[in-house]
Design a protein around this motif. Structure first.
Motif, PDB file in Angstrom:
ATOM      1  N   GLY A  35      28.244  30.446 -24.800  1.00  0.00           N
ATOM      2  CA  GLY A  35      27.861  29.608 -24.637  1.00  0.00           C
ATOM      3  C   GLY A  35      27.392  29.009 -25.901  1.00  0.00           C
ATOM      4  N   LEU A  36      26.451  28.781 -26.051  1.00  0.00           N
ATOM      5  CA  LEU A  36      25.921  27.151 -26.854  1.00  0.00           C
ATOM      6  C   LEU A  36      24.717  27.489 -27.535  1.00  0.00           C
ATOM      7  CD1 LEU A  36      28.081  24.463 -27.598  1.00  0.00           C
ATOM      8  CD2 LEU A  36      26.634  23.587 -26.170  1.00  0.00           C
ATOM      9  N   MET A  37      24.523  27.398 -28.878  1.00  0.00           N
ATOM     10  CA  MET A  37      23.184  27.066 -29.403  1.00  0.00           C
ATOM     11  C   MET A  37      23.280  26.012 -30.538  1.00  0.00           C
ATOM     12  SD  MET A  37      22.896  30.726 -31.858  1.00  0.00           S
ATOM     13  CE  MET A  37      23.265  31.172 -29.994  1.00  0.00           C
ATOM     14  N   ASN A  38      22.183  25.474 -31.064  1.00  0.00           N
ATOM     15  CA  ASN A  38      22.000  24.936 -31.952  1.00  0.00           C
ATOM     16  C   ASN A  38      21.487  25.592 -33.182  1.00  0.00           C
ATOM     17  OD1 ASN A  38      19.339  24.971 -32.417  1.00  0.00           O
ATOM     18  ND2 ASN A  38      18.075  23.659 -31.699  1.00  0.00           N
ATOM     19  N   ARG A  39      22.059  24.175 -34.002  1.00  0.00           N
ATOM     20  CA  ARG A  39      21.758  24.839 -36.066  1.00  0.00           C
ATOM     21  C   ARG A  39      20.427  25.911 -36.144  1.00  0.00           C
ATOM     22  NH1 ARG A  39      24.293  22.127 -39.409  1.00  0.00           N
ATOM     23  NH2 ARG A  39      23.192  22.953 -41.148  1.00  0.00           N
ATOM     24  N   ASP A  40      19.568  25.422 -35.880  1.00  0.00           N
ATOM     25  CA  ASP A  40      17.982  26.722 -35.687  1.00  0.00           C
ATOM     26  C   ASP A  40      18.245  27.934 -34.625  1.00  0.00           C
ATOM     27  OD1 ASP A  40      16.615  24.485 -37.535  1.00  0.00           O
ATOM     28  OD2 ASP A  40      17.054  23.245 -35.078  1.00  0.00           O
ATOM     29  N   GLY A  41      19.688  28.590 -33.909  1.00  0.00           N
ATOM     30  CA  GLY A  41      19.412  29.704 -33.397  1.00  0.00           C
ATOM     31  C   GLY A  41      18.972  29.110 -32.055  1.00  0.00           C
ATOM     32  N   VAL A  42      19.067  28.515 -31.613  1.00  0.00           N
ATOM     33  CA  VAL A  42      18.103  27.476 -30.669  1.00  0.00           C
ATOM     34  C   VAL A  42      19.232  27.687 -29.444  1.00  0.00           C
ATOM     35  CG1 VAL A  42      16.908  26.523 -28.651  1.00  0.00           C
ATOM     36  CG2 VAL A  42      16.032  26.596 -31.277  1.00  0.00           C
ATOM     37  N   VAL A  43      19.453  28.934 -28.148  1.00  0.00           N
ATOM     38  CA  VAL A  43      20.356  28.829 -27.455  1.00  0.00           C
ATOM     39  C   VAL A  43      20.051  28.150 -26.320  1.00  0.00           C
ATOM     40  CG1 VAL A  43      21.823  30.635 -25.152  1.00  0.00           C
ATOM     41  CG2 VAL A  43      20.974  31.309 -27.145  1.00  0.00           C
ATOM     42  N   LEU A  44      21.026  27.191 -26.173  1.00  0.00           N
ATOM     43  CA  LEU A  44      20.860  25.231 -25.208  1.00  0.00           C
ATOM     44  C   LEU A  44      21.713  25.690 -23.798  1.00  0.00           C
ATOM     45  CD1 LEU A  44      22.601  22.846 -28.107  1.00  0.00           C
ATOM     46  CD2 LEU A  44      19.631  23.768 -27.720  1.00  0.00           C
ATOM     47  N   LEU A  45      22.295  26.385 -23.596  1.00  0.00           N
ATOM     48  CA  LEU A  45      23.736  26.963 -22.859  1.00  0.00           C
ATOM     49  C   LEU A  45      24.161  27.895 -23.116  1.00  0.00           C
ATOM     50  CD1 LEU A  45      25.635  23.321 -21.903  1.00  0.00           C
ATOM     51  CD2 LEU A  45      23.522  24.496 -20.624  1.00  0.00           C
ATOM     52  N   ARG A  60      34.932  24.520 -12.300  1.00  0.00           N
ATOM     53  CA  ARG A  60      33.909  23.619 -11.955  1.00  0.00           C
ATOM     54  C   ARG A  60      33.563  22.899 -14.083  1.00  0.00           C
ATOM     55  NH1 ARG A  60      36.369  23.591  -8.356  1.00  0.00           N
ATOM     56  NH2 ARG A  60      34.849  24.159  -5.928  1.00  0.00           N
ATOM     57  N   TYR A  61      33.324  22.036 -13.354  1.00  0.00           N
ATOM     58  CA  TYR A  61      32.911  20.477 -14.916  1.00  0.00           C
ATOM     59  C   TYR A  61      32.494  19.807 -14.778  1.00  0.00           C
ATOM     60  CZ  TYR A  61      38.646  22.100 -15.380  1.00  0.00           C
ATOM     61  OH  TYR A  61      39.512  22.874 -15.866  1.00  0.00           O
ATOM     62  N   GLY A  62      31.216  19.754 -15.781  1.00  0.00           N
ATOM     63  CA  GLY A  62      29.989  19.291 -16.094  1.00  0.00           C
ATOM     64  C   GLY A  62      29.508  18.687 -17.213  1.00  0.00           C
ATOM     65  N   ILE A  63      28.524  18.345 -17.331  1.00  0.00           N
ATOM     66  CA  ILE A  63      28.754  17.644 -18.622  1.00  0.00           C
ATOM     67  C   ILE A  63      26.533  17.103 -18.539  1.00  0.00           C
ATOM     68  CG2 ILE A  63      28.152  14.811 -20.030  1.00  0.00           C
ATOM     69  CD1 ILE A  63      30.987  14.377 -18.010  1.00  0.00           C
ATOM     70  N   PHE A  64      26.745  17.498 -20.854  1.00  0.00           N
ATOM     71  CA  PHE A  64      25.697  18.035 -21.068  1.00  0.00           C
ATOM     72  C   PHE A  64      25.482  17.117 -22.068  1.00  0.00           C
ATOM     73  CE2 PHE A  64      26.621  21.709 -18.720  1.00  0.00           C
ATOM     74  CZ  PHE A  64      25.365  22.226 -18.005  1.00  0.00           C
ATOM     75  N   ASN A  65      24.439  16.756 -22.650  1.00  0.00           N
ATOM     76  CA  ASN A  65      23.160  16.341 -23.841  1.00  0.00           C
ATOM     77  C   ASN A  65      23.988  17.386 -24.858  1.00  0.00           C
ATOM     78  OD1 ASN A  65      21.192  17.022 -23.547  1.00  0.00           O
ATOM     79  ND2 ASN A  65      20.234  15.693 -22.836  1.00  0.00           N
ATOM     80  N   LEU A  66      23.574  16.450 -26.227  1.00  0.00           N
ATOM     81  CA  LEU A  66      23.517  18.142 -27.799  1.00  0.00           C
ATOM     82  C   LEU A  66      21.953  18.539 -27.247  1.00  0.00           C
ATOM     83  CD1 LEU A  66      25.268  15.486 -30.020  1.00  0.00           C
ATOM     84  CD2 LEU A  66      26.048  17.027 -28.632  1.00  0.00           C
ATOM     85  N   LYS A  67      20.995  18.422 -26.021  1.00  0.00           N
ATOM     86  CA  LYS A  67      19.846  19.638 -25.570  1.00  0.00           C
ATOM     87  C   LYS A  67      20.147  20.714 -25.328  1.00  0.00           C
ATOM     88  CE  LYS A  67      16.614  15.781 -27.459  1.00  0.00           C
ATOM     89  NZ  LYS A  67      15.468  15.091 -27.685  1.00  0.00           N
ATOM     90  N   GLY A  68      21.252  20.245 -24.629  1.00  0.00           N
ATOM     91  CA  GLY A  68      21.417  21.409 -23.469  1.00  0.00           C
ATOM     92  C   GLY A  68      21.068  21.026 -21.889  1.00  0.00           C
ATOM     93  N   GLU A  69      20.568  19.419 -21.777  1.00  0.00           N
ATOM     94  CA  GLU A  69      20.292  18.639 -21.059  1.00  0.00           C
ATOM     95  C   GLU A  69      21.246  18.659 -20.066  1.00  0.00           C
ATOM     96  OE1 GLU A  69      17.895  16.144 -22.178  1.00  0.00           O
ATOM     97  OE2 GLU A  69      15.608  17.380 -22.363  1.00  0.00           O
ATOM     98  N   GLN A  70      21.297  19.083 -18.314  1.00  0.00           N
ATOM     99  CA  GLN A  70      22.147  18.158 -18.005  1.00  0.00           C
ATOM    100  C   GLN A  70      22.824  16.815 -17.045  1.00  0.00           C
ATOM    101  OE1 GLN A  70      23.940  21.060 -14.368  1.00  0.00           O
ATOM    102  NE2 GLN A  70      22.613  19.815 -13.148  1.00  0.00           N
ATOM    103  N   LEU A  71      23.587  16.141 -17.211  1.00  0.00           N
ATOM    104  CA  LEU A  71      23.764  14.857 -17.224  1.00  0.00           C
ATOM    105  C   LEU A  71      24.766  15.061 -15.772  1.00  0.00           C
ATOM    106  CD1 LEU A  71      24.283  13.617 -20.924  1.00  0.00           C
ATOM    107  CD2 LEU A  71      22.240  13.545 -19.254  1.00  0.00           C
ATOM    108  N   VAL A  72      25.776  15.279 -15.574  1.00  0.00           N
ATOM    109  CA  VAL A  72      26.548  15.431 -14.842  1.00  0.00           C
ATOM    110  C   VAL A  72      26.443  17.363 -14.064  1.00  0.00           C
ATOM    111  CG1 VAL A  72      28.648  15.590 -13.637  1.00  0.00           C
ATOM    112  CG2 VAL A  72      27.556  13.784 -15.219  1.00  0.00           C
ATOM    113  N   PRO A  73      26.342  17.247 -12.940  1.00  0.00           N
ATOM    114  CA  PRO A  73      26.385  19.202 -12.136  1.00  0.00           C
ATOM    115  C   PRO A  73      27.832  19.403 -12.895  1.00  0.00           C
ATOM    116  CG  PRO A  73      24.833  17.530 -10.934  1.00  0.00           C
ATOM    117  CD  PRO A  73      26.170  16.432 -11.795  1.00  0.00           C
ATOM    118  N   VAL A  74      27.855  20.523 -12.993  1.00  0.00           N
ATOM    119  CA  VAL A  74      28.667  21.398 -13.024  1.00  0.00           C
ATOM    120  C   VAL A  74      29.502  21.763 -11.340  1.00  0.00           C
ATOM    121  CG1 VAL A  74      30.405  23.379 -14.162  1.00  0.00           C
ATOM    122  CG2 VAL A  74      28.402  23.029 -14.863  1.00  0.00           C
ATOM    123  N   HIS A  75      30.521  20.333 -10.893  1.00  0.00           N
ATOM    124  CA  HIS A  75      30.420  20.882  -9.531  1.00  0.00           C
ATOM    125  C   HIS A  75      32.056  20.208  -9.060  1.00  0.00           C
ATOM    126  CE1 HIS A  75      26.047  20.486  -7.912  1.00  0.00           C
ATOM    127  NE2 HIS A  75      26.463  21.746  -8.274  1.00  0.00           N
TER     128      HIS A  75
END
Length: 572
Positions: free
Chosen positions: A490-500, A531-546
């Motif tokens: 998974g992915l989280m930021n430096r504040d401990g918030v889980v992004l993915l 499957r592959y997709g793209i997210f920004n650094l806030k964890g928001e989906q830019l390209v679906p994981v399709h």
């Protein structure tokens, strides 16, 4: 005939006049005139025989080389006789085991007088005489088994007092005939008490220089500095040892133990810290020409002992002791405060630190409950204040903090010595974030600034995602003594918030586009695929994981494939 007799009378008259003139040259120095007596030390040299040696002399046994002396039937050579030489005075003493009949002193003396020598001074078994305007000395003693002969030819001596002093030296091995008009027993106590005080003290000048060079802050802290350090003293042309002393009664202890080591105390000036330097001169009982001189003085609050070895001549020992007795208390080390004195010569090991500048890692072997090899490590600041107590095996300055290592693990401390983090292990990430890991596969991320866990310790593995400022995390899915398996990432930021959430298999950070490329394994019936997709650094989906394939995931253009068709991100 008459003419011949007259000629003989004239010759004898001229010889008599010449002897009278030569003798009158010496009589210009009357015996009553006060002269400086030659200082001598009585030294055993052969069996029960002893001799009075000048204090600056050396008695050497000549065992080889060209040397012969024929006198009556005696044939004296190094091969069969003992030949002693007194340097630098060119006096010889020869011991021969030849038959007693090989030499008759009375007959020799008679023949010398008949040959016209002038006797200037005489004792039983020896005389100082002149021949051909040159002074000579001859002394003799028969021990009952050996002939003992002393001789000297004083080519360069015109001082009759000096010649008579040499005569007394060569006559001194003859028992019961010693006379001391031009020699005197060396008494170092009297010499020191009557010696004039000069305006300059070369010992003091050089001591200041060597104390400043030899007693740095690092050396003052180390215990082994008590073993001393050496320095070349130009005033005495000698290597001299300097020892810091913790106690002030060192000289008294030397005096108590001197006799058991075959030394006699010949002079002792008490050491009074801050008031008077102390000195001691010891003479060997087995080698009376051997002296050791000690000097105890105070500098910068330290008791310092200086010793000059027995190989140094007696005259230099005397000079050294004299200058020592007139040393004054000095403050050569301006940085030496009471705080430094309290820490002096205490630590087994001392390591200067590059940062903070002027600080030291110090190892205490006196209080070392964990039995660390070098002692328990702590930190002193530039004023010798103990900032971090001695309780670590090792401690160093890393990324603006102290890191101490002990048997329990690692500890992070700030410059004031405050403990910030204790764990089995940790590693600096950036700013004030630290990776922490312990046994049982526990890992977490700690924020020093807020003194809080960003990612609490748990059975997981945590990694930085390149330079994104984000962290990946995987939970432990299986753990055995021989193997550890981890689940999805998974992915989280430096504040401990889980992004993915940890539902993915891999992430790439694209620094060119400042985005995250995600990979996710999918099960399609009995077949698995990615499957592959793209997210920004806030964890928001830019390209679906399709998408089923990706290329150039870290370039300025990312290529993705779906249903055999290729797409670009960002789209043109």
């Amino acid at each position: 005939m008459n003419t011949r007799k007259d000629s003989n009378r004239k010759i004898k008259g001229l010889l008599k006049v010449s002897f009278l003139i030569f003798s009158s040259l010496f009589s210009n120095t009357p015996l009553s005139m006060e002269v400086d007596a030659l200082r001598v030390i009585t030294v055993p040299f052969y069996k029960d025989l002893s001799i009075d040696l000048p204090i600056d002399a050396e008695l050497k046994l000549r065992e080889s080389g060209i040397y012969f002396w024929y006198i009556q039937k005696l044939r004296l050579t190094p091969a069969k006789d003992k030949i002693f030489q007194i340097a630098p005075y060119n006096l010889d003493i020869v011991v021969s085991e030849a038959p007693q009949s090989d030499f008759d002193y009375a007959f020799w003396r008679k023949s010398m007088v008949e040959d016209g020598v002038e006797i200037i001074d005489e004792v039983p078994g020896g005389m100082l005489y002149s021949s051909a305007n040159v002074l000579h000395i001859f002394t003799y003693f028969y021990t009952g088994q050996e002939h003992v002969l002393g001789k000297a030819t004083l080519f360069d001596t015109e001082d009759l007092a000096q010649a008579r002093a040499m005569f007394e030296v060569l006559n001194s091995f003859t028992p019961n005939t010693k006379q001391r008009k031009f020699t005197a027993p060396f008494n170092i106590a009297n010499e020191l008490q009557t010696k004039e005080i000069g305006k300059d003290n070369p010992l003091a000048n050089e001591l200041r220089e060597h104390v400043q060079e030899g007693l740095t802050k690092e050396r003052v802290l180390r215990t082994r500095t008590l073993d001393g350090f050496w320095a070349k003293f130009n005033a005495f042309n000698e290597i001299i040892d300097i020892y810091p002393e913790l106690e002030t009664d060192t000289l008294e202890k030397f005096a108590d133990e001197a006799d058991q080591y075959d030394w006699d105390i010949r002079f002792h000036q008490a050491y009074l810290p801050g008031k008077q330097s102390g000195s001691m001169v010891m003479q060997s009982q087995t080698d009376p020409m051997s002296f050791i001189t000690y000097c105890l003085f105070q500098d910068s609050g330290l008791n310092l002992l200086v010793s000059i070895p027995s190989t140094v001549s007696v005259t230099k020992q005397l000079e050294f002791a004299h200058h020592c007795n007139h040393l004054t208390t000095a403050q050569t080390l301006p940085w030496m405060t009471q705080q430094w004195l309290s820490k002096s010569f205490y630590y087994k090991r001392v390591k200067p630190m590059d940062e903070p500048e002027g600080w030291f890692t110090v190892f205490d072997d006196n209080d070392n409950p964990d039995d660390y090899f070098f002692g328990a490590a702590g930190v002193l600041d530039s004023e010798a204040r103990l900032i971090i107590p001695n309780r670590f095996e090792e401690i160093e300055w890393v990324d603006g903090f102290f890191v101490g290592q002990s048997k329990l693990g690692k500890e992070l401390l700030n410059k004031s010595g405050e403990s910030l983090l204790i764990a089995e292990n940790f590693r600096f990430v950036d700013d004030e974030l630290y990776f922490v890991w312990e046994d049982d596969n526990l890992q977490g991320l700690f924020d020093l600034k807020n003194k809080a866990w960003i990612i609490p310790l748990a059975e997981q593995t945590i990694s930085q995602l390149d330079n994104s400022g984000l962290f990946t995390f995987r939970e432990v899915s299986e753990s055995t003594p021989t193997r550890v398996r981890y689940g999805k990432v998974g992915l989280m930021n430096r504040d401990g918030v889980v992004l993915l959430e940890n539902e993915y298999d891999h992430f790439w950070f694209n620094a060119q586009l400042n985005v995250i490329v995600a990979q996710q394994k999918m099960q399609l019936g009995s077949r698995s695929t990615y499957r592959y997709g793209i997210f920004n650094l806030k964890g928001e989906q830019l390209v679906p994981v399709h998408y089923d394939h990706v290329l150039n995931e870290q370039e300025t253009i990312i290529n993705l494939r779906k249903d055999e068709l290729w797409y670009q991100y960002p789209a043109k």
